[in-house]
Enzyme design. Structure first.
Site, PDB file in Angstrom:
ATOM      1  N   ASP A   8       0.866  -1.186   0.000  1.00 41.15           N
ATOM      2  CA  ASP A   8       0.000   0.000   0.000  1.00 41.15           C
ATOM      3  C   ASP A   8       0.903   1.237   0.000  1.00 41.15           C
ATOM      4  O   ASP A   8       2.136   1.137  -0.137  1.00 41.15           O
ATOM      5  CB  ASP A   8      -1.025  -0.042   1.147  1.00 41.15           C
ATOM      6  CG  ASP A   8      -0.439   0.327   2.515  1.00 41.15           C
ATOM      7  OD1 ASP A   8       0.787   0.537   2.621  1.00 41.15           O
ATOM      8  OD2 ASP A   8      -1.217   0.396   3.488  1.00 41.15           O
ATOM      9  N   HIS A   9       0.299   2.399   0.168  1.00 38.79           N
ATOM     10  CA  HIS A   9       1.053   3.654   0.102  1.00 38.79           C
ATOM     11  C   HIS A   9       2.074   3.791   1.225  1.00 38.79           C
ATOM     12  O   HIS A   9       2.965   4.624   1.150  1.00 38.79           O
ATOM     13  CB  HIS A   9       0.065   4.836   0.136  1.00 38.79           C
ATOM     14  CG  HIS A   9      -0.864   4.767   1.303  1.00 38.79           C
ATOM     15  ND1 HIS A   9      -1.944   3.910   1.339  1.00 38.79           N
ATOM     16  CD2 HIS A   9      -0.859   5.405   2.503  1.00 38.79           C
ATOM     17  CE1 HIS A   9      -2.571   4.036   2.498  1.00 38.79           C
ATOM     18  NE2 HIS A   9      -1.932   4.938   3.228  1.00 38.79           N
ATOM     19  N   GLY A  67       2.224  -0.105   5.949  1.00 42.74           N
ATOM     20  CA  GLY A  67       2.984   0.742   6.869  1.00 42.74           C
ATOM     21  C   GLY A  67       3.628  -0.046   7.986  1.00 42.74           C
ATOM     22  O   GLY A  67       4.820   0.068   8.261  1.00 42.74           O
ATOM     23  N   GLY A  69       2.890  -3.552   8.278  1.00 38.48           N
ATOM     24  CA  GLY A  69       2.859  -4.976   7.897  1.00 38.48           C
ATOM     25  C   GLY A  69       1.737  -5.722   8.603  1.00 38.48           C
ATOM     26  O   GLY A  69       1.433  -6.866   8.265  1.00 38.48           O
ATOM     27  N   ILE A  70       1.104  -5.051   9.567  1.00 36.82           N
ATOM     28  CA  ILE A  70       0.091  -5.744  10.383  1.00 36.82           C
ATOM     29  C   ILE A  70      -1.208  -5.939   9.595  1.00 36.82           C
ATOM     30  O   ILE A  70      -1.697  -7.068   9.449  1.00 36.82           O
ATOM     31  CB  ILE A  70      -0.186  -4.962  11.688  1.00 36.82           C
ATOM     32  CG1 ILE A  70       1.067  -4.937  12.575  1.00 36.82           C
ATOM     33  CG2 ILE A  70      -1.347  -5.597  12.451  1.00 36.82           C
ATOM     34  CD1 ILE A  70       0.965  -4.012  13.784  1.00 36.82           C
ATOM     35  N   GLY A  71      -1.744  -4.839   9.096  1.00 34.90           N
ATOM     36  CA  GLY A  71      -3.037  -4.945   8.407  1.00 34.90           C
ATOM     37  C   GLY A  71      -2.970  -5.868   7.207  1.00 34.90           C
ATOM     38  O   GLY A  71      -3.850  -6.720   7.005  1.00 34.90           O
ATOM     39  N   ARG A 134       6.359 -33.240  12.703  1.00 40.10           N
ATOM     40  CA  ARG A 134       5.574 -32.434  13.646  1.00 40.10           C
ATOM     41  C   ARG A 134       5.136 -31.106  13.035  1.00 40.10           C
ATOM     42  O   ARG A 134       4.056 -30.592  13.340  1.00 40.10           O
ATOM     43  CB  ARG A 134       6.335 -32.229  14.957  1.00 40.10           C
ATOM     44  CG  ARG A 134       7.536 -31.318  14.898  1.00 40.10           C
ATOM     45  CD  ARG A 134       8.248 -31.274  16.246  1.00 40.10           C
ATOM     46  NE  ARG A 134       9.257 -30.230  16.325  1.00 40.10           N
ATOM     47  CZ  ARG A 134      10.461 -30.300  15.764  1.00 40.10           C
ATOM     48  NH1 ARG A 134      10.808 -31.380  15.060  1.00 40.10           N
ATOM     49  NH2 ARG A 134      11.328 -29.319  15.889  1.00 40.10           N
ATOM     50  N   HIS A 135       5.966 -30.573  12.160  1.00 37.83           N
ATOM     51  CA  HIS A 135       5.587 -29.304  11.527  1.00 37.83           C
ATOM     52  C   HIS A 135       4.456 -29.513  10.519  1.00 37.83           C
ATOM     53  O   HIS A 135       3.537 -28.692  10.429  1.00 37.83           O
ATOM     54  CB  HIS A 135       6.803 -28.663  10.859  1.00 37.83           C
ATOM     55  CG  HIS A 135       7.885 -28.331  11.834  1.00 37.83           C
ATOM     56  ND1 HIS A 135       7.652 -27.578  12.962  1.00 37.83           N
ATOM     57  CD2 HIS A 135       9.188 -28.694  11.882  1.00 37.83           C
ATOM     58  CE1 HIS A 135       8.772 -27.479  13.657  1.00 37.83           C
ATOM     59  NE2 HIS A 135       9.717 -28.150  13.029  1.00 37.83           N
TER      60      HIS A 135
HETATM   61  C1  RB5 Z   1      -2.044   3.097   6.147  1.00 40.76           C
HETATM   62  O1  RB5 Z   1      -1.947   4.390   6.629  1.00 40.76           O
HETATM   63  C2  RB5 Z   1      -1.698   2.099   7.248  1.00 40.76           C
HETATM   64  O2  RB5 Z   1      -2.773   1.966   8.112  1.00 40.76           O
HETATM   65  C3  RB5 Z   1      -1.330   0.761   6.654  1.00 40.76           C
HETATM   66  O3  RB5 Z   1      -0.250   0.934   5.800  1.00 40.76           O
HETATM   67  C4  RB5 Z   1      -0.935  -0.326   7.621  1.00 40.76           C
HETATM   68  O4  RB5 Z   1       0.041   0.115   8.489  1.00 40.76           O
HETATM   69  C5  RB5 Z   1      -2.031  -1.022   8.300  1.00 40.76           C
HETATM   70  O5  RB5 Z   1      -1.835  -1.997   9.037  1.00 40.76           O
END
Ligand code: RB5
Length: 148
Positions: A8-9, A67, A69-71, A134-135
């Site tokens: 993403d951006h 940003g 990597g979580i989302g 196991r894996h």
């Molecule tokens: C975008 O601003 C941000 O929320 C996205 O890149 C990311 O960090 C979400 O988890």
């Protein structure tokens, strides 16, 4: 091996680094599915683009970046067949391949520097799945959770 890459951006610059690192591997063909500008986009759309390349068989693995990597890793893991690992260090990247057979690597463009990210990508690409009994058992159980 074909690898699909998307961001993403929040990770445009990190994606450039990742694509450069992929060029070090002659056997890897990289496909960049965007985004290509700093204009705001929604990370689930990018996760879907990358992961559908994998589930359709067009690509073997993917790298997704936002940003943090979580989302984008959360979104990727909603797609059946995807095992996305959010990695901020080389050890985790190795383990995600060896123990979890991760088919998607996620990183955060606002979290991980270009140098470490390059090392993470190299480790992730060159570490095979251990194929340990196991894996395999645990991965089967994990994938069965998709149907719960
Ligand atoms: C975008 O601003 C941000 O929320 C996205 O890149 C990311 O960090 C979400 O988890």
């Amino acid at each position: 091996m074909k690898i699909c890459v998307g961001c993403d951006h929040g990770a445009i610059e990190l994606k450039k680094t990742v694509l450069e690192v992929l060029q070090e591997f002659p056997d890897i063909e990289a496909e960049d599915v965007g985004t290509y500008s700093g204009e705001s986009v929604d990370y689930p759309d990018i996760a879907q683009k990358v992961c559908e390349k994998i589930t359709s068989g067009e690509a073997e693995r993917g790298i997704v970046l936002c940003g943090t990597g979580i989302g984008i890793s959360m979104a990727a893991n909603k797609i059946k067949g995807i095992r996305a690992a959010l990695c901020g260090d080389v050890f985790s990247a190795r383990m995600s391949r060896e123990h979890n057979d991760a088919n998607v690597l996620a990183m955060g463009g606002r979290v991980t520097g270009f140098g470490p990210a390059g090392e993470i990508v190299r480790a992730w690409l060159t570490t095979p799945f251990s194929n340990g009994e196991r894996h395999i058992r645990r991965i089967k159980k994990m994938m069965a959770l998709e149907n719960k």
